[in-house]
Write an enzyme that holds these catalytic residues in place. Structure first.
Site, PDB file in Angstrom:
ATOM      1  N   ASP A 124      -5.159   3.946  -0.069  1.00 48.43           N
ATOM      2  CA  ASP A 124      -6.484   3.994   0.692  1.00 48.43           C
ATOM      3  C   ASP A 124      -6.804   5.624   0.615  1.00 48.43           C
ATOM      4  O   ASP A 124      -5.977   6.397   1.113  1.00 48.43           O
ATOM      5  CB  ASP A 124      -5.981   3.679   2.141  1.00 48.43           C
ATOM      6  CG  ASP A 124      -7.021   3.647   3.131  1.00 48.43           C
ATOM      7  OD1 ASP A 124      -8.319   3.972   2.691  1.00 48.43           O
ATOM      8  OD2 ASP A 124      -6.783   3.199   4.211  1.00 48.43           O
ATOM      9  N   GLU A 179      -8.808   2.128  -2.017  1.00 48.03           N
ATOM     10  CA  GLU A 179      -9.620   1.539  -0.724  1.00 48.03           C
ATOM     11  C   GLU A 179     -10.546   2.886  -0.373  1.00 48.03           C
ATOM     12  O   GLU A 179      -9.922   3.957  -0.402  1.00 48.03           O
ATOM     13  CB  GLU A 179      -8.839   1.314   0.435  1.00 48.03           C
ATOM     14  CG  GLU A 179      -9.288   0.811   1.653  1.00 48.03           C
ATOM     15  CD  GLU A 179      -8.237   0.645   2.591  1.00 48.03           C
ATOM     16  OE1 GLU A 179      -7.010  -0.123   2.162  1.00 48.03           O
ATOM     17  OE2 GLU A 179      -8.367   0.829   3.607  1.00 48.03           O
ATOM     18  N   GLU A 195      -4.435  -7.477   4.919  1.00 52.26           N
ATOM     19  CA  GLU A 195      -3.747  -6.424   5.342  1.00 52.26           C
ATOM     20  C   GLU A 195      -2.688  -6.855   6.539  1.00 52.26           C
ATOM     21  O   GLU A 195      -3.148  -7.412   7.574  1.00 52.26           O
ATOM     22  CB  GLU A 195      -4.434  -5.151   5.592  1.00 52.26           C
ATOM     23  CG  GLU A 195      -3.617  -4.188   6.348  1.00 52.26           C
ATOM     24  CD  GLU A 195      -4.664  -2.824   6.667  1.00 52.26           C
ATOM     25  OE1 GLU A 195      -5.674  -3.103   6.813  1.00 52.26           O
ATOM     26  OE2 GLU A 195      -3.905  -1.611   6.839  1.00 52.26           O
ATOM     27  N   HIS A 210      -9.461   6.671   2.143  1.00 49.81           N
ATOM     28  CA  HIS A 210      -9.759   6.900   3.543  1.00 49.81           C
ATOM     29  C   HIS A 210     -11.354   7.543   3.688  1.00 49.81           C
ATOM     30  O   HIS A 210     -11.356   8.503   4.477  1.00 49.81           O
ATOM     31  CB  HIS A 210      -9.044   7.548   4.563  1.00 49.81           C
ATOM     32  CG  HIS A 210      -8.784   6.890   5.728  1.00 49.81           C
ATOM     33  ND1 HIS A 210      -9.669   7.248   6.992  1.00 49.81           N
ATOM     34  CD2 HIS A 210      -7.944   5.811   6.252  1.00 49.81           C
ATOM     35  CE1 HIS A 210      -9.380   6.231   7.852  1.00 49.81           C
ATOM     36  NE2 HIS A 210      -8.389   5.542   7.553  1.00 49.81           N
ATOM     37  N   ARG A 214     -13.617  -5.513   3.024  1.00 48.92           N
ATOM     38  CA  ARG A 214     -12.465  -5.355   4.179  1.00 48.92           C
ATOM     39  C   ARG A 214     -13.022  -5.632   5.449  1.00 48.92           C
ATOM     40  O   ARG A 214     -12.183  -5.456   6.287  1.00 48.92           O
ATOM     41  CB  ARG A 214     -12.143  -3.915   3.809  1.00 48.92           C
ATOM     42  CG  ARG A 214     -10.966  -4.000   2.694  1.00 48.92           C
ATOM     43  CD  ARG A 214     -10.088  -2.782   2.547  1.00 48.92           C
ATOM     44  NE  ARG A 214      -9.568  -1.982   3.862  1.00 48.92           N
ATOM     45  CZ  ARG A 214      -8.443  -2.707   4.408  1.00 48.92           C
ATOM     46  NH1 ARG A 214      -7.941  -3.668   3.933  1.00 48.92           N
ATOM     47  NH2 ARG A 214      -7.959  -2.020   5.547  1.00 48.92           N
ATOM     48  N   GLU A 235     -13.614  -1.595   6.221  1.00 51.01           N
ATOM     49  CA  GLU A 235     -12.977  -1.611   7.393  1.00 51.01           C
ATOM     50  C   GLU A 235     -13.879  -1.462   8.439  1.00 51.01           C
ATOM     51  O   GLU A 235     -13.583  -1.990   9.496  1.00 51.01           O
ATOM     52  CB  GLU A 235     -11.768  -1.159   7.584  1.00 51.01           C
ATOM     53  CG  GLU A 235     -11.535   0.468   7.307  1.00 51.01           C
ATOM     54  CD  GLU A 235     -10.314   0.773   7.176  1.00 51.01           C
ATOM     55  OE1 GLU A 235      -9.483   0.455   6.496  1.00 51.01           O
ATOM     56  OE2 GLU A 235     -10.038   1.901   7.761  1.00 51.01           O
ATOM     57  N   TYR A 243      -3.041  11.870   7.327  1.00 53.55           N
ATOM     58  CA  TYR A 243      -3.227  10.536   8.268  1.00 53.55           C
ATOM     59  C   TYR A 243      -2.524   9.330   7.364  1.00 53.55           C
ATOM     60  O   TYR A 243      -2.578   9.189   6.279  1.00 53.55           O
ATOM     61  CB  TYR A 243      -4.583  10.269   8.437  1.00 53.55           C
ATOM     62  CG  TYR A 243      -4.924   9.052   9.069  1.00 53.55           C
ATOM     63  CD1 TYR A 243      -4.647   8.779  10.345  1.00 53.55           C
ATOM     64  CD2 TYR A 243      -5.292   8.113   8.429  1.00 53.55           C
ATOM     65  CE1 TYR A 243      -4.772   7.747  11.120  1.00 53.55           C
ATOM     66  CE2 TYR A 243      -5.859   6.738   9.131  1.00 53.55           C
ATOM     67  CZ  TYR A 243      -5.132   6.555  10.555  1.00 53.55           C
ATOM     68  OH  TYR A 243      -5.704   5.509  11.325  1.00 53.55           O
ATOM     69  N   ARG A 278       0.923  -1.289  -0.063  1.00 51.00           N
ATOM     70  CA  ARG A 278       0.102   0.177  -0.194  1.00 51.00           C
ATOM     71  C   ARG A 278       0.909   1.301   0.060  1.00 51.00           C
ATOM     72  O   ARG A 278       1.813   1.220   0.588  1.00 51.00           O
ATOM     73  CB  ARG A 278      -1.026   0.019   1.192  1.00 51.00           C
ATOM     74  CG  ARG A 278      -1.760   1.327   1.394  1.00 51.00           C
ATOM     75  CD  ARG A 278      -2.488   1.016   2.764  1.00 51.00           C
ATOM     76  NE  ARG A 278      -1.973   2.130   3.537  1.00 51.00           N
ATOM     77  CZ  ARG A 278      -3.093   2.900   4.514  1.00 51.00           C
ATOM     78  NH1 ARG A 278      -4.014   2.561   4.708  1.00 51.00           N
ATOM     79  NH2 ARG A 278      -2.435   3.641   5.316  1.00 51.00           N
ATOM     80  N   TRP A 322     -13.480  10.977   7.156  1.00 52.23           N
ATOM     81  CA  TRP A 322     -12.179  10.382   7.078  1.00 52.23           C
ATOM     82  C   TRP A 322     -11.961   9.152   7.042  1.00 52.23           C
ATOM     83  O   TRP A 322     -12.994   8.205   7.536  1.00 52.23           O
ATOM     84  CB  TRP A 322     -11.094  11.292   8.082  1.00 52.23           C
ATOM     85  CG  TRP A 322     -11.222  10.825   9.339  1.00 52.23           C
ATOM     86  CD1 TRP A 322     -12.014  10.926  10.358  1.00 52.23           C
ATOM     87  CD2 TRP A 322     -10.284   9.877  10.005  1.00 52.23           C
ATOM     88  NE1 TRP A 322     -11.915  10.235  11.333  1.00 52.23           N
ATOM     89  CE2 TRP A 322     -10.843   9.308  11.358  1.00 52.23           C
ATOM     90  CE3 TRP A 322      -9.145   9.261   9.381  1.00 52.23           C
ATOM     91  CZ2 TRP A 322     -10.011   8.487  12.205  1.00 52.23           C
ATOM     92  CZ3 TRP A 322      -8.375   8.428  10.315  1.00 52.23           C
ATOM     93  CH2 TRP A 322      -8.759   8.115  11.625  1.00 52.23           C
TER      94      TRP A 322
HETATM   95  C1  GCO Z   1      -6.243   0.847   7.152  1.00 50.53           C
HETATM   96  C2  GCO Z   1      -6.767   1.726   7.930  1.00 50.53           C
HETATM   97  C3  GCO Z   1      -6.227   2.414   9.105  1.00 50.53           C
HETATM   98  C4  GCO Z   1      -7.416   2.516  10.008  1.00 50.53           C
HETATM   99  C5  GCO Z   1      -7.262   2.455  11.292  1.00 50.53           C
HETATM  100  C6  GCO Z   1      -8.208   2.799  12.279  1.00 50.53           C
HETATM  101  O1  GCO Z   1      -6.725   0.604   5.956  1.00 50.53           O
HETATM  102  O2  GCO Z   1      -5.098   0.213   7.469  1.00 50.53           O
HETATM  103  O3  GCO Z   1      -7.768   2.826   7.205  1.00 50.53           O
HETATM  104  O4  GCO Z   1      -5.277   3.071   9.254  1.00 50.53           O
HETATM  105  O5  GCO Z   1      -7.675   4.189   9.924  1.00 50.53           O
HETATM  106  O6  GCO Z   1      -7.081   1.019  11.480  1.00 50.53           O
HETATM  107  O7  GCO Z   1      -8.472   2.365  13.740  1.00 50.53           O
HETATM  108 MG    MG Z   2      -8.214   1.773   5.076  1.00 50.55          MG
END
Ligand code: GCO
Ligand code: MG
Length: 403
Positions: free
Chosen positions: A211, A237, A340, A213, A284, A263, A159, A147, A403
């Site tokens: 990602d 992602e 991941e 986000h 995910r 996620e 981030y 990634r 986010w």
């Molecule tokens: C990823 C995620 C993480 C999350 C985090 C939240 O793809 O691994 O986006 O960065 O933000 O796990 O707790």
């Molecule tokens: Mg993510």
């Protein structure tokens, strides 16, 4: 085989983790991960105050019945806190079942469908130079999929970028979340340049992931997906917040870049439309946040019917118990895609002794009975809970943003 105790341990060896330990009258002990980043104590209380009394005296072998008892029996369904708590119970019961059988959990799930679990690592950098060094490190370690994230020029903080040569990006400790400023226009100009740079440097022999986000609108995501097509990503992602599952119709109609979402999902209902309308390529959902092995298996089985593959969340806020459980599922299900993998920060290994092993870009859960993770409660007591929040995102004018 009656459950005699169920206790919750909150510990912070490198970062916060919530662990459920279930004991049985036969002395068999199972462990489950109940970590919900930034809301750890809410899950701990749900387990201790509301679920523990329901578990004492129940038959530890009745996994499916216990899952339904906790899910349907509470009347209040779904939600990250409830589903994480149920997941921890479920994982611990699968761990116990494996230990009773003397088999690794993947054998109970139908046995291995593959020799190892393809994983992706997290390369990142404040500059392209640092990012290149990070990508090279993963390639040298044998990773086949990476990634790639980099700081967006013009923004103070992005981030998901590790500081210096660190491998992880943990939220800062403190009683209030940090706040980041976000600008989608700057990001949209930058993201295609970032991926094109990595392809120029490293070629097409490595799978690349990225990602977004949840920060884009559907039409922005459609444009980004289209611009990324020449770079043949493994996936893009979380392009948009997926509460609006129908929005993915718009994105999908504009781009052939594969999409990965989920996620933050905690139930099959969160991805029903995404899967049945074939709006995503990878789901995910994770074993900890989507109701444990029992429920995640159902999500993956639904996905299989529609050609959607798995790509479970595996950031460091999912404890080593969660990663182990994920690997057992990944090894067994027919529609596995990728997992991941971010190795946990030190000193997590003093508290969680894991049996999984990494070799040449693949993980294997190991062949010990159950999940294959030993949880050391004495070591855990040396690392008390530290309040930490995930950051909050605002636009330049101060508006709170996804986010
Ligand atoms: C990823 C995620 C993480 C999350 C985090 C939240 O793809 O691994 O986006 O960065 O933000 O796990 O707790
Ligand atoms: Mg993510």
């Amino acid at each position: 085989m009656k459950i005699t105790d169920a206790r919750v341990v909150v510990t912070a060896p490198g970062r916060n983790f919530v662990t459920l330990v279930i004991e049985t009258e036969d002395g068999v002990v199972g462990v489950g991960d109940a970590t919900l980043n930034g809301r750890e104590l809410a899950v701990a209380s749900t387990l201790t105050d509301h679920i523990r009394p329901l578990l004492i005296g129940r038959d530890a072998r009745r996994i499916e019945d216990t899952w339904n008892y906790l899910y349907k029996g509470s009347y209040w369904r779904r939600g990250a806190i409830a589903m994480t708590a149920i997941a921890a119970v479920d994982m611990a019961l699968w761990d116990i079942k494996g230990k009773i059988a003397g088999l690794p959990v993947y054998e109970l799930l139908g046995g291995a469908s593959r020799d190892g679990v393809l994983v992706y690592g997290h390369a990142s950098g404040h500059t392209f130079d640092v990012l290149d060094g990070s990508v090279q490190k993963y390639l040298d370690t044998g990773y086949k999929a990476i990634r790639v994230q980099a700081s967006v020029p013009g923004l103070d903080h992005t981030y998901g970028i590790a500081a210096g040569s660190a491998a992880t990006y943990e939220p800062a400790s403190g009683s209030l979340p940090e706040e980041d400023v976000w600008d989608s226009a700057l990001y949209l100009d930058f993201a295609p340049r970032l991926v094109s740079h990595v392809r120029e440097q490293f070629g097409y022999g490595v799978h690349l992931l990225h990602d977004a986000h949840h920060r884009l609108t559907p039409i922005e995501a459609a444009r980004l997906g289209a611009q990324l097509e020449p770079y043949r990503m493994w996936w893009l992602e979380d392009p948009t917040p997926a509460e609006d599952q129908g929005a993915f119709r718009l994105i999908r109609s504009h781009t052939a870049t594969p999409l990965a979402v989920g996620e933050i999902f905690n139930s099959i209902w969160d991805c029903q439309q995404l899967i049945t309308e074939r709006l995503i390529d990878y789901v995910r959902a994770s074993v900890t946040h989507a109701g444990g092995i029992t429920h995640l298996r159902r999500i993956f089985a639904l996905a299989e019917l529609y050609g959607v593959r798995t790509g479970s969340h595996g950031a460091t806020d999912l404890s080593p118990i969660s990663l182990a459980a994920a690997l057992h599922i990944d090894l067994a299900v027919p529609n596995f895609g990728i997992q991941e993998y971010m190795p946990h920060p030190s000193p997590a290994e003093e508290v969680f002794r894991t049996g999984y092993r990494f070799h040449d870009g693949y993980l294997h859960p190991g062949d010990g009975p159950g999940l294959g993770v030993e949880f050391d409660e004495v070591a855990a007591a040396r690392f008390p809970y530290v309040p930490r929040y995930l950051p909050v995102n605002r636009l330049v004018d101060g508006t709170v943003h996804d986010w």
